[in-house]
Write a protein that holds these residues in place. Structure first.
Motif, PDB file in Angstrom:
ATOM      1  N   UNK A 323       0.832  -1.187   0.000  1.00  0.00           N
ATOM      2  CA  UNK A 323       0.000   0.000   0.000  1.00  0.00           C
ATOM      3  C   UNK A 323       0.873   1.247   0.000  1.00  0.00           C
ATOM      4  N   UNK A 324       0.281   2.316  -0.511  1.00  0.00           N
ATOM      5  CA  UNK A 324       1.045   3.539  -0.712  1.00  0.00           C
ATOM      6  C   UNK A 324       0.461   4.647   0.133  1.00  0.00           C
ATOM      7  N   UNK A 325       1.334   5.454   0.694  1.00  0.00           N
ATOM      8  CA  UNK A 325       0.851   6.544   1.520  1.00  0.00           C
ATOM      9  C   UNK A 325       1.756   7.755   1.342  1.00  0.00           C
ATOM     10  N   UNK A 326       1.150   8.945   1.372  1.00  0.00           N
ATOM     11  CA  UNK A 326       1.975  10.146   1.380  1.00  0.00           C
ATOM     12  C   UNK A 326       2.884  10.079   2.600  1.00  0.00           C
ATOM     13  N   UNK A 327       4.156  10.352   2.403  1.00  0.00           N
ATOM     14  CA  UNK A 327       5.112  10.313   3.516  1.00  0.00           C
ATOM     15  C   UNK A 327       4.699  11.294   4.609  1.00  0.00           C
ATOM     16  N   UNK A 328       4.164  12.433   4.203  1.00  0.00           N
ATOM     17  CA  UNK A 328       3.793  13.478   5.169  1.00  0.00           C
ATOM     18  C   UNK A 328       2.673  13.019   6.095  1.00  0.00           C
ATOM     19  N   UNK A 350      16.234  12.346  -3.107  1.00  0.00           N
ATOM     20  CA  UNK A 350      16.711  11.648  -1.917  1.00  0.00           C
ATOM     21  C   UNK A 350      16.818  12.564  -0.714  1.00  0.00           C
ATOM     22  N   UNK A 351      16.261  13.771  -0.816  1.00  0.00           N
ATOM     23  CA  UNK A 351      16.380  14.742   0.278  1.00  0.00           C
ATOM     24  C   UNK A 351      15.025  15.221   0.780  1.00  0.00           C
ATOM     25  N   UNK A 352      13.931  14.774   0.205  1.00  0.00           N
ATOM     26  CA  UNK A 352      12.611  15.288   0.590  1.00  0.00           C
ATOM     27  C   UNK A 352      12.363  15.021   2.074  1.00  0.00           C
ATOM     28  N   UNK A 353      12.093  16.112   2.818  1.00  0.00           N
ATOM     29  CA  UNK A 353      12.051  16.016   4.287  1.00  0.00           C
ATOM     30  C   UNK A 353      10.996  15.004   4.756  1.00  0.00           C
ATOM     31  N   UNK A 354       9.803  15.059   4.181  1.00  0.00           N
ATOM     32  CA  UNK A 354       8.742  14.160   4.645  1.00  0.00           C
ATOM     33  C   UNK A 354       9.071  12.697   4.340  1.00  0.00           C
ATOM     34  N   UNK A 600       7.858  27.243  -6.437  1.00  0.00           N
ATOM     35  CA  UNK A 600       8.391  25.876  -6.275  1.00  0.00           C
ATOM     36  C   UNK A 600       9.914  25.858  -6.174  1.00  0.00           C
ATOM     37  N   UNK A 601      10.415  24.740  -5.715  1.00  0.00           N
ATOM     38  CA  UNK A 601      11.856  24.464  -5.773  1.00  0.00           C
ATOM     39  C   UNK A 601      11.992  22.986  -6.095  1.00  0.00           C
ATOM     40  N   UNK A 602      13.149  22.616  -6.555  1.00  0.00           N
ATOM     41  CA  UNK A 602      13.305  21.241  -7.044  1.00  0.00           C
ATOM     42  C   UNK A 602      13.091  20.207  -5.952  1.00  0.00           C
ATOM     43  N   UNK A 603      13.608  20.469  -4.757  1.00  0.00           N
ATOM     44  CA  UNK A 603      13.326  19.457  -3.748  1.00  0.00           C
ATOM     45  C   UNK A 603      12.924  20.141  -2.448  1.00  0.00           C
ATOM     46  N   UNK A 604      11.993  19.510  -1.753  1.00  0.00           N
ATOM     47  CA  UNK A 604      11.357  20.175  -0.621  1.00  0.00           C
ATOM     48  C   UNK A 604      11.954  19.604   0.666  1.00  0.00           C
ATOM     49  N   UNK A 605      12.920  20.328   1.194  1.00  0.00           N
ATOM     50  CA  UNK A 605      13.647  19.812   2.355  1.00  0.00           C
ATOM     51  C   UNK A 605      13.090  20.383   3.656  1.00  0.00           C
ATOM     52  N   UNK A 606      11.903  20.983   3.559  1.00  0.00           N
ATOM     53  CA  UNK A 606      11.225  21.469   4.775  1.00  0.00           C
ATOM     54  C   UNK A 606       9.843  20.815   4.840  1.00  0.00           C
TER      55      UNK A 606
END
Ligand code: M6R
Length: 607
Positions: A323-328, A350-354, A600-606
């Motif tokens: 099953x799949x879930x939003x990390x957040x 590989x850096x997305x905070x959530x 937007x930004x390329x990767x969301x580290x917050x």
């Protein structure tokens, strides 16, 4: 996330910093700035793109061969010059650039204010500058170590001090930082794209490490000043991969790269003769994976859509509950991790905070963790037990395209890896591998319809509301098509399962509203055709993604994008391509900056 670059050597720092900032602008583009040491500290900051900073610098370029530069994606405080980096302290001529977020900045700031420090910005970064200043007594390296012992959160920083004109100090925890090693010079950046034009020899700092750089050499240490020896390696990146070449935008370049990038993803991993998949990164865990009781797939945005397809593939081909879930969502909802759970974290950067936090949560609760990641050595790649790299090369366009197909293909290979160890016959696997082999040439064929896709896009580009509908494997593709359109063209678009449309969203359909159906000839083709009729009879205009040779579809759809026939589980690799092109053309026709969409930004580290 932000982009940071720093230089120490014998060449003028400003041109090099600007070039690095331009290459990393996809990481953030609200404001930019540089600080250069030349007797005194010279700081120049501007709001807006790096080109604005470049124009300002042309007026009176700061001279000097030691400097730091930053391109920002705002997290703490508005987009203003005051909040732009570099930030300085109020006592010792210290300047700092920072990528990441400091969690305890509020309490540190209060304490520093009580001790008389005057703050100029609303950022967490200025707090680090003041803290370093407090500890400074003539040794910048030691002051940085001491300050970072007080800080909680994520950082990659580069620091200069007026009193030490020939020193650059950098450090990292949780945010990427690479140190390029040249002849009597160093280029430091959050991204290898800013380094590779100058040197291909580089090393990465580990978390909680500090590096002091001079023209003569460097010293790497822990926060407690224990020396460590890093391993210098060759950067696996060439300039062609990060330059536009004949394309106008990185997004278009990356869409057209997919035949090649997917060939690289597959290279050496598919054994047609024996009908099996070889994935070195997870090989040692094969027995544990086969015994797994459930797979949890997680990611955000496009990576979440790929993860959803992975769920379908694992259940359909490998017969493993998934099953799949939003990390957040996963990270905060006290999830139950039963014995034998595998968490699969899907992420380009590989850096997305959530995603990172979800992965940690599941690992702490006993899950085996697998990364499906593009950026080698990124935080998720480091923290997972095992993983499979996408190998699609650097993705610079903010809208993810080749990473999506790379993720889907990698999850397909992971599913086959599992399936063959469980119930799948050699013949079935061989057949699917043969089809996978064809995917690059099939995508070439779809890309040949680019002009037609542009013409069709022109017809609908002024419509402000779109629906994207699909079923089965192509439901996540509908989600992805809608995300692509909204994030770069700012058109409102919703993706959903085609059948769900009847349960409310059908009320939105008005005369002329574009509705995109993924209507390939899969097991649910007839059902999709029924849904098409339901939309048509209410005045919706149908744009269908259909299978070559389908003559029926023309009677139902206003416009059709054809893709070659392929087995249903593999179809997302093809059906998504026209949707990527459609979104890219829509954004260009509406005059938007495709590679740097607003906010937007390329990767969301917050968070
Ligand atoms: O780097 P990641 O794959 O973890 O990023 C996840 C999302 O932020 C990313 O896919 C985002 O949705 C893209 N802008 C989509 O084009």
């Amino acid at each position: 996330m932000c982009g940071i670059v720093a230089y120490i050597g014998s060449n003028p720092a400003v041109p090099l910093l600007l070039e690095g900032l331009k290459r990393m602008e996809y990481r953030g583009y609200d404001s930019a700035g540089v600080a250069v040491l030349n007797g005194e500290l010279q700081v120049v900051k501007t709001v807006g793109r790096v080109s604005v900073l470049e124009d300002r610098l042309q007026e009176k370029p700061p001279e000097g061969s030691v400097g730091i530069g930053h391109t920002r994606w705002a997290t703490h405080g508005d987009t203003t010059e005051r909040n732009a980096h570099p930030h300085t302290d109020d006592r010792n001529g210290i300047a700092i650039i920072h990528n990441g977020t400091i969690e305890n900045y509020a309490s540190l700031k209060t304490a520093l204010q009580e001790r008389g420090h005057k703050f100029d910005s609303e950022t967490d970064t200025e707090v680090i500058a003041m803290l370093i200043s407090e500890f400074y007594d003539g040794d910048l390296e030691k002051a940085v170590q001491a300050a970072l012992r007080e800080v909680r959160g994520a950082y990659a920083i580069a620091v200069l001090c007026e009193n030490e004109p020939d020193t650059l100090v950098v450090a990292r925890k949780g945010s990427p930082l690479i140190i390029g090693v040249g002849a009597s010079e160093f280029v430091v950046a959050s991204d290898p794209t800013a380094i590779v034009a100058h040197t291909t020899q580089a090393f990465e700092l580990d978390d909680y490490q500090v590096c002091k750089l001079t023209r003569e050499g460097f010293r790497t240490s822990t926060l407690d000043d224990v020396s460590v020896t890093p391993k210098i390696q060759q950067l696996e990146l060439d300039l062609e991969q990060i330059e536009l070449g004949s394309y106008d935008t990185f997004m278009m370049k990356e869409i057209f790269e997919q035949p090649r990038s997917l060939s690289t993803t597959m290279r050496g991993r598919l054994d047609k003769r024996d009908g099996k998949v070889v994935l070195g990164g997870i090989g040692p865990y094969a027995r544990e994976l086969v015994r797994a009781r459930q797979f949890l797939m997680t990611g955000q945005g496009t990576a979440y859509h790929a993860a959803l397809i992975g769920e379908y593939l694992l259940e359909d081909l490998a017969k493993i509950p998934a099953k799949t879930e939003y990390a957040s969502e996963f990270r905060y909802r006290n999830p139950i991790i039963v014995d034998g759970t595998v968490i699969v974290a899907v992420s380009q950067s590989g850096e997305t905070a959530d995603t990172l936090a979800a992965l940690r949560e599941a690992s702490d609760r006993g899950a085996l963790s697998i990364g499906v990641v593009n950026v080698v050595g990124s935080s998720i790649a480091r923290e997972t037990d095992a993983g499979v790299y996408l190998r699609v090369g650097p993705e610079i366009g903010v809208a993810s395209t080749k990473a999506f197909t790379g993720q889907v293909l990698t999850l397909m290979m992971l599913s086959l890896f599992m399936a063959r160890r469980k119930f799948m016959s050699v013949d079935t696997c061989q057949h699917l591998i043969e089809e996978l082999d064809q995917v690059p040439s099939y995508i070439e064929r779809i890309l040949e319809s680019d002009d037609q896709i542009r013409t069709v896009t022109e017809k609908y580009v002024n419509q402000e509301n779109w629906l994207f509908l699909g079923r089965g494997y192509n439901y996540p593709v509908a989600l992805e098509g809608a995300l692509k359109l909204k994030e770069i063209s700012y058109i409102h678009a919703e993706g959903m399962p085609a059948a769900e449309m009847k349960h409310g969203p059908i009320a939105l359909i008005t005369d002329g509203m574009p509705v995109v159906f993924i209507a390939n000839q899969g097991p649910q083709y007839d059902k999709v055709m029924l849904n098409i009729e339901q939309v048509k009879s209410r005045g919706g205009r149908i744009i269908a993604v259909a299978t070559e040779g389908d003559t029926e579809i023309r009677k139902h759809a206003d416009d059709v994008f054809f893709v070659p026939p392929i087995s249903d589980p593999l179809s997302p690799l093809l059906t998504v391509i026209p949707l990527q092109l459609l979104a890219c053309h829509a954004a260009m026709l509406r005059g938007h900056d495709v590679d740097k969409p607003r906010n937007l930004a390329k990767s969301v580290t917050v968070e």
